[in-house]
Design a protein around this motif. Structure first.
Motif, short mmCIF file in Angstrom:
data_model
loop_
_atom_site.label_atom_id
_atom_site.label_comp_id
_atom_site.label_asym_id
_atom_site.label_seq_id
_atom_site.Cartn_x
_atom_site.Cartn_y
_atom_site.Cartn_z
N ALA A 295 0.66 -1.26 0.09
CA ALA A 295 0.06 0.05 -0.01
C ALA A 295 0.99 1.17 -0.08
CB ALA A 295 -0.93 0.14 1.14
N LEU A 296 1.90 1.26 0.83
CA LEU A 296 2.90 2.45 0.88
C LEU A 296 3.46 2.68 -0.63
CD1 LEU A 296 4.86 1.82 3.99
CD2 LEU A 296 3.27 3.54 3.70
N GLN A 297 3.72 1.61 -1.35
CA GLN A 297 4.28 1.84 -2.70
C GLN A 297 3.21 1.88 -3.85
OE1 GLN A 297 6.88 -1.88 -1.45
NE2 GLN A 297 8.03 -0.80 -3.14
N SER A 298 1.99 1.92 -3.60
CA SER A 298 0.98 2.20 -4.40
C SER A 298 1.26 3.54 -5.52
CB SER A 298 -0.39 2.41 -4.08
OG SER A 298 -0.60 1.27 -3.13
N PHE A 299 1.35 2.98 -6.72
CA PHE A 299 1.52 4.13 -7.60
C PHE A 299 0.73 4.19 -8.86
CE2 PHE A 299 3.62 5.65 -11.57
CZ PHE A 299 3.65 7.12 -10.92
N GLY A 300 0.75 3.05 -9.49
CA GLY A 300 -0.21 2.91 -10.94
C GLY A 300 -1.72 3.38 -10.69
N LEU B 292 2.92 9.82 -0.61
CA LEU B 292 4.38 9.92 -0.51
C LEU B 292 4.94 9.29 -1.86
CD1 LEU B 292 6.80 10.80 0.87
CD2 LEU B 292 6.97 8.53 2.01
N VAL B 293 4.69 8.22 -2.36
CA VAL B 293 5.20 7.62 -3.63
C VAL B 293 4.79 8.42 -4.95
CG1 VAL B 293 5.10 5.73 -5.37
CG2 VAL B 293 5.51 5.35 -2.99
N TYR B 294 3.65 9.14 -4.86
CA TYR B 294 3.02 9.90 -5.90
C TYR B 294 3.86 11.23 -6.11
CZ TYR B 294 0.62 11.22 -9.89
OH TYR B 294 0.17 11.70 -11.05
N SER B 295 4.13 11.84 -4.72
CA SER B 295 4.98 13.11 -4.65
C SER B 295 6.28 12.87 -5.11
CB SER B 295 4.82 13.45 -3.03
OG SER B 295 5.57 14.66 -3.05
N ILE B 296 7.05 11.81 -5.09
CA ILE B 296 8.32 11.64 -5.33
C ILE B 296 8.30 11.47 -7.20
CG2 ILE B 296 10.12 9.75 -5.91
CD1 ILE B 296 9.29 8.68 -3.03
N TYR B 297 7.09 10.80 -7.57
CA TYR B 297 7.10 11.00 -9.13
C TYR B 297 6.74 12.32 -9.46
CZ TYR B 297 4.56 10.46 -13.37
OH TYR B 297 4.37 10.86 -14.69
N GLN B 298 5.94 12.90 -8.94
CA GLN B 298 5.77 14.33 -9.22
C GLN B 298 6.69 15.32 -9.32
OE1 GLN B 298 2.34 15.61 -6.84
NE2 GLN B 298 1.17 15.63 -8.84
#
Lengths: 315, 311
Positions: free
Chosen positions: A245-250, A267-273
């Protein structure tokens, strides 16, 4: 590859070392072992160990427009995280994780306990509940995008036929995160069912029989005997679901792209952004957040494995 | 609810615990079946149980049903409100539309090449490493194995930025090499194969070694053929997870020609001609291979997935 005397080989590969082991050059096995480990070690070194160090380095630097680090900024990327903006990202991540793990684990537990109660069709049911596992994050997300789509949502169509109110699945700030979580629960439920069903299969028959002789049936048997016996599998499932869940992205990228108004930016989506979504990348800021993700995942793993070692019943 | 009496349960249960891989097939114990008189309460309880299971199963299966049924509907049946739930006939406009909107077949190939290379290479690197841990004695073996396992705790997302910079720096952005390189080794496969190799009968290994067989030949001609169930489990697991990858292919590919199917699905959804029919058709096409694996190879998948959970 190896033409060494047979005796030394056998001795060398036995767990109990014999006198011949010392005499026989241990170098040959060691050399071969490193040859065998080599491919894995090279990949891990280049794409796992080096990147970790590089992430630390990048997190303390600013970069130019093509992504080259060009100035040392110390810990300022970490200091910036004290902002309410980052607090909101962490809070969203926490809510999303709970919203995925709790229903996912409880749902899988309910399903396997119900399946235990029926005599016929267990195999079919297990297979049916596991089907969503075949769906990739992307395929599940685009299907749910059709279900949620504001114009002609399939789910709202069903609600409409039943005379119920429409739901702003992805368009409302309050609702969007739960809609993404629901998609994730749908994808992961089958995995939980498989893990717990395997756990139930490994409970010794005598345990259930002893409980039945003592008069435990139905829900009592399930709650007092089966659930405690499933301890290790439940904890395993909680650990794995939390990390996933912490790593959910797609699903976030496809369904909401972090919106509306940042309400699904984890958090993961913010890294991507920060690193990849816009023309100008901020690798430093993204790397600092990647380190936070790393620490959170590590702490979850270690704490939960610590709990498993101490508390959980092992058969 | 389970009113199967203890007596008949015990009589019908022949426990075959202890049967393991490598030859000894696991025979299912006969299912205990109550021959006793069943009361009304029993029947009501059983019916309730099936009803509750059905209530949970319907929402789980609905998206599976709808992705295929929606694919075969007429486009306009999906774009009205409320959208149709039952098909009126079989139409292929959505499939044709999806294939025309994005180069799905090319993306299919890309996904197949990427997942295929990763699977074969991971089986190779994992089998070699697992062999070293089980059959070769060397200094620091336990420590190195622990280090291998600790790599599993690192979330891949925490390595993506440097890996992106490294691979684009090598000129491998938007190439197959860039897609697969970071994933050619993974400690999970090593872990599973090590478990499997450890169960290999010592006597067979000793016999092969006495006959003067080298390590590589033993690995290739005896150990691997006898470890097919474990290799299949690892292979299927790796294939499905890499086929389904999203984050890495999204950032490392640029051109439509190099994008994988999963990225193509998002393009289909976000594209100019986006409509629900095309999206569902793309999702249906993308899910067929993994659905086949899950339906026909479930015992292997269960084995690979639950390996960490049991023992």
């Amino acid at each position: 590859m190896s033409a060494g005397p047979v005796s030394e080989r056998r001795a060398a590969s036995r767990p109990t070392p014999t006198s011949s082991h010392k005499r026989a050059g241990p170098g040959r096995d060691a050399l071969l072992a490193w040859g065998f480990l080599g491919p894995s070690v090279v990949i891990f070194a280049l794409f796992l160990v080096y990147p970790l160090g590089r992430t630390v380095y990048l997190s303390m630097h600013g970069n130019d427009i093509i992504g080259q680090p060009n100035r040392f900024v110390g810990l300022s990327h970490f200091a910036e995280m004290a902002s309410p903006e980052f607090g909101r990202i962490l809070f969203t991540t926490l809510v999303f994780t709970l919203g995925v793990v709790v229903p996912g684990v409880v749902g899988a537990l309910v399903v396997v306990l119900l399946m235990e109660g029926v005599l016929r069709g267990q195999k079919f049911l297990r297979g049916a509940f596991a089907l969503p596992f075949a769906f990739s994050v992307a395929s599940a997300s685009v299907i749910f995008a059709v279900f949620y789509s504001p114009g002609n949502s399939v789910l709202n169509g069903i609600l409409y036929r039943m005379g119920l109110d429409q739901v702003p699945w992805l368009t409302s700030q309050e609702m969007a995160l739960w809609s993404v979580a629901l998609t994730t629960v749908w994808m992961n439920l089958g995995y939980g069912v498989l893990v717990l069903a395997a756990g139930i299969g490994s409970i010794p028959k005598e345990v259930n029989e002893a409980a039945r002789i003592d008069g435990a049936t139905g829900p009592r048997l399930a709650w007092d005997v089966t659930v405690p016996m499933l301890g290790p599998q439940l904890f395993f499932l909680i650990v794995i679901s939390t990390i996933n869940a912490l790593q959910s992205f797609g699903q976030i990228h496809i369904l909401t792209a972090g919106g509306p108004v940042g309400s699904t930016t984890t958090l993961v989506y913010s890294i991507y952004q920060d690193a990849f979504a816009y023309g100008t990348s901020d690798f430093g800021r993204a790397s600092a957040q990647a380190l936070v993700l790393l620490v959170v995942v590590l702490v979850c793993t270690l704490v939960q494995f610590g709990v498993i070692e101490r508390k959980v019943h092992y058969s | 609810m389970s009113r199967t009496s203890a007596a008949s349960g015990a009589a019908g249960t022949a426990d075959v615990r202890g049967a393991t891989a490598y030859g000894l097939a696991r025979t299912a114990p006969p299912r205990p079946r109550s021959r006793h008189r069943r009361g009304v309460g029993f029947i009501v309880g059983r019916v309730l149980l099936y009803l509750m299971l059905a209530a949970l199963l319907i929402p789980v299966l609905f998206p599976v049903y709808y992705v295929f049924v929606g694919t075969l509907m007429e486009p306009r049946e999906l774009s009205t409100f409320p959208p149709r739930l039952l098909p009126t006939g079989v139409h292929f406009e959505n499939v044709q539309g999806a294939l025309a909107a994005v180069p799905l077949l090319r993306m299919y190939t890309n996904s197949l090449v990427m997942a295929g290379i990763i699977t074969v290479c991971q089986l190779f690197t994992s089998a070699l490493a697992a062999y070293a841990f089980v059959f070769l004695r060397f200094r620091g073996s336990a420590v190195i194995f622990a280090l291998f396992l600790s790599t599993l705790m690192v979330p891949a997302e925490a390595t993506f930025i440097p890996n992106y910079l490294t691979l684009t720096g090598w000129g491998l952005g938007d190439t197959y090499a860039g897609l697969v390189l970071p994933f050619l080794a993974y400690a999970f496969g090593t872990f599973l194969l090590r478990q499997s190799f450890k169960q290999f009968p010592r006597e067979l290994y000793d016999a092969a070694r006495i006959d003067g067989m080298g390590h590589l030949r033993f690995l290739w001609t005896i150990l691997l053929p006898l470890s097919k169930p474990a290799l299949t489990a690892v292979g299927m697991y790796v294939f499905i997870t890499s086929w389904n990858m999203y984050f890495w292919p999204l950032i490392i590919t640029r051109s439509t020609e190099m994008q994988t199917l999963q990225i193509g699905l998002n393009s289909l959804k976000a594209g100019e001609a986006a409509n629900p029919g095309l999206v569902l058709a793309g999702a249906a096409l993308s899910v067929i291979p993994t659905l086949a694996l899950v339906v026909f190879g479930q015992r292997f998948i269960v084995r690979g997935l639950t390996a960490g959970a049991i023992k």
